[in-house]
Design an enzyme around this catalytic site. Structure first.
Site, PDB file in Angstrom:
ATOM      1  N   GLU A 119      -6.867   4.850   7.567  1.00  0.00           N
ATOM      2  CA  GLU A 119      -6.607   6.269   7.268  1.00  0.00           C
ATOM      3  C   GLU A 119      -7.820   6.893   6.574  1.00  0.00           C
ATOM      4  O   GLU A 119      -8.133   8.059   6.789  1.00  0.00           O
ATOM      5  CB  GLU A 119      -5.326   6.387   6.423  1.00  0.00           C
ATOM      6  CG  GLU A 119      -4.093   6.110   7.284  1.00  0.00           C
ATOM      7  CD  GLU A 119      -2.921   5.488   6.547  1.00  0.00           C
ATOM      8  OE1 GLU A 119      -2.872   5.534   5.310  1.00  0.00           O
ATOM      9  OE2 GLU A 119      -2.048   4.927   7.248  1.00  0.00           O
TER      10      GLU A 119
ATOM     11  N   GLY B  82       2.605   2.190  10.699  1.00  0.00           N
ATOM     12  CA  GLY B  82       3.589   3.259  10.574  1.00  0.00           C
ATOM     13  C   GLY B  82       4.312   3.586  11.868  1.00  0.00           C
ATOM     14  O   GLY B  82       4.982   4.611  11.981  1.00  0.00           O
TER      15      GLY B  82
ATOM     16  N   GLU C 113      -5.509  -4.766  10.214  1.00  0.00           N
ATOM     17  CA  GLU C 113      -4.454  -3.809  10.491  1.00  0.00           C
ATOM     18  C   GLU C 113      -4.735  -3.063  11.794  1.00  0.00           C
ATOM     19  O   GLU C 113      -5.518  -2.105  11.816  1.00  0.00           O
ATOM     20  CB  GLU C 113      -4.373  -2.772   9.360  1.00  0.00           C
ATOM     21  CG  GLU C 113      -4.110  -3.379   7.998  1.00  0.00           C
ATOM     22  CD  GLU C 113      -3.468  -2.370   7.058  1.00  0.00           C
ATOM     23  OE1 GLU C 113      -2.404  -2.683   6.521  1.00  0.00           O
ATOM     24  OE2 GLU C 113      -4.022  -1.275   6.880  1.00  0.00           O
TER      25      GLU C 113
ATOM     26  N   SER D 180       3.385  -2.324  10.165  1.00  0.00           N
ATOM     27  CA  SER D 180       4.833  -2.446  10.377  1.00  0.00           C
ATOM     28  C   SER D 180       5.392  -3.810   9.972  1.00  0.00           C
ATOM     29  O   SER D 180       6.312  -4.328  10.616  1.00  0.00           O
ATOM     30  CB  SER D 180       5.207  -2.089  11.817  1.00  0.00           C
ATOM     31  OG  SER D 180       4.834  -0.744  12.104  1.00  0.00           O
TER      32      SER D 180
ATOM     33  N   ASN E  93       0.890  -1.159   0.000  1.00  0.00           N
ATOM     34  CA  ASN E  93       0.000   0.000   0.000  1.00  0.00           C
ATOM     35  C   ASN E  93       0.929   1.209   0.000  1.00  0.00           C
ATOM     36  O   ASN E  93       1.515   1.543   1.024  1.00  0.00           O
ATOM     37  CB  ASN E  93      -0.901  -0.020   1.239  1.00  0.00           C
ATOM     38  CG  ASN E  93      -1.765   1.226   1.325  1.00  0.00           C
ATOM     39  OD1 ASN E  93      -1.795   2.049   0.397  1.00  0.00           O
ATOM     40  ND2 ASN E  93      -2.468   1.380   2.437  1.00  0.00           N
TER      41      ASN E  93
ATOM     42  N   HIS F  79      -9.443   1.452   4.459  1.00  0.00           N
ATOM     43  CA  HIS F  79      -8.217   1.569   5.245  1.00  0.00           C
ATOM     44  C   HIS F  79      -8.478   2.496   6.430  1.00  0.00           C
ATOM     45  O   HIS F  79      -9.262   3.436   6.320  1.00  0.00           O
ATOM     46  CB  HIS F  79      -7.090   2.128   4.363  1.00  0.00           C
ATOM     47  CG  HIS F  79      -5.752   2.027   5.026  1.00  0.00           C
ATOM     48  ND1 HIS F  79      -5.327   2.939   5.968  1.00  0.00           N
ATOM     49  CD2 HIS F  79      -4.758   1.112   4.911  1.00  0.00           C
ATOM     50  CE1 HIS F  79      -4.116   2.578   6.396  1.00  0.00           C
ATOM     51  NE2 HIS F  79      -3.757   1.473   5.777  1.00  0.00           N
TER      52      HIS F  79
ATOM     53  N   LYS G  91       0.209   4.228  -0.297  1.00  0.00           N
ATOM     54  CA  LYS G  91      -0.408   5.416   0.324  1.00  0.00           C
ATOM     55  C   LYS G  91      -0.166   6.644  -0.558  1.00  0.00           C
ATOM     56  O   LYS G  91      -0.168   6.518  -1.774  1.00  0.00           O
ATOM     57  CB  LYS G  91       0.100   5.592   1.756  1.00  0.00           C
ATOM     58  CG  LYS G  91      -0.078   4.303   2.562  1.00  0.00           C
ATOM     59  CD  LYS G  91       0.096   4.468   4.048  1.00  0.00           C
ATOM     60  CE  LYS G  91      -0.142   3.127   4.746  1.00  0.00           C
ATOM     61  NZ  LYS G  91      -0.071   3.217   6.194  1.00  0.00           N
TER      62      LYS G  91
END
Ligand code: 13P
Length: 249
Positions: free
Chosen positions: A97, A173, A167, A213, A10, A95, A12
């Site tokens: 985010e 991250g 996730e 991660s 991904n 996702h 991003k």
């Protein structure tokens, strides 16, 4: 039948179109694999050049988002038919985010999942708990809710082909990976949830990734867990390490 592993990057909001093509060239010899499906999830503007750049390889391309309407006055959105026409095979949906920053709800994501199937795109539907939810002990309740709403009106035959990415938000991250036991526990719980909604055959077929991660050092242990069918990789998908993750064995 054993499930085939799927390792997806991904990217991003990283990589300009020209940088994207460079990255695909760098990764090409490193991501060859006979037994892992490899996917690059790329920003919308990179889709056309990346599809071109992976031609002749086994790598598939994913979009990072998509709208749930067919077409029309939705300024700035991307329609499913546009993705299909451009050669996209997968679409990352929901996702964290997008849920956090762009206020996507599980109901929105469900509409997108249904639309993806309608157009023959494979959804990679993300779910995951916050640190606060984990500390409150409500991780599995929350994830089950995300999965149940996300898969509303999805048929068993469709669900069999879908991908779910677990996730945990606290692992994204942050360099703080879930332990393989923590990741397995939730991925197993997701599979049980799918068995409850559908049946054992669907639960056995659906692929469940871990994301958060993932790196060249921890992929092998995570992907060896019985209910983890690969990974959704952020930061490490932008470098040569991605090849090591694909060839984790
Ligand atoms: P990182 O691998 O950078 O933690 O990101 C995970 C992720 O959000 C993939 O979708």
């Amino acid at each position: 039948m054993a499930r085939r592993k799927i390792v997806a990057g991904n990217w991003k909001m990283n990589m300009t179109p020209s940088e994207a093509v460079e990255l695909v060239k760098t990764l090409a010899p490193l991501v060859e694999s006979d037994d892992v499906d490899v996917v690059y999830g790329v920003p919308a503007i990179d889709i056309v050049p990346v599809v071109e750049a992976v031609k002749g390889s086994k790598v598939a391309v994913a979009a990072e988002n998509m709208y749930f309407e067919d077409k029309g006055a939705y300024t700035g959105e991307i329609a499913p038919a546009m993705l299909v026409d451009a050669g996209v095979k997968y679409v990352i949906l929901g996702h964290s985010e997008r849920r956090d920053y762009f206020k996507e709800t599980s109901e929105d994501i469900n509409k997108k999942v249904l639309k993806a199937f309608e157009y023959g795109l494979t959804p990679i539907m993300c779910c995951g708990e916050s640190l606060e939810q984990r500390e409150q002990g409500i991780t599995m309740d929350w994830i089950r809710q995300q999965v149940k709403v996300g898969f509303q009106n999805v048929t068993a035959d469709q669900a069999k082909t879908a991908v779910i990415a677990y996730e945990p938000i606290w692992a994204i991250g942050t360099g703080k990976t879930a332990t393989s036991e923590q990741a397995e526990e939730v991925c197993k719980g997701i599979r049980e949830c799918i068995a409850e909604i559908y049946d054992e055959a669907t639960a056995e077929a659906i692929r469940i990734q871990y994301g958060g991660s993932v790196n060249a050092g921890n992929a092998a242990e995570l992907f060896a867990m019985p209910d983890i069918d690969g990974g959704l990789v952020g930061g490490a998908s932008l470098k040569a390490d991605f090849g090591k993750i694909v060839n984790y064995k």
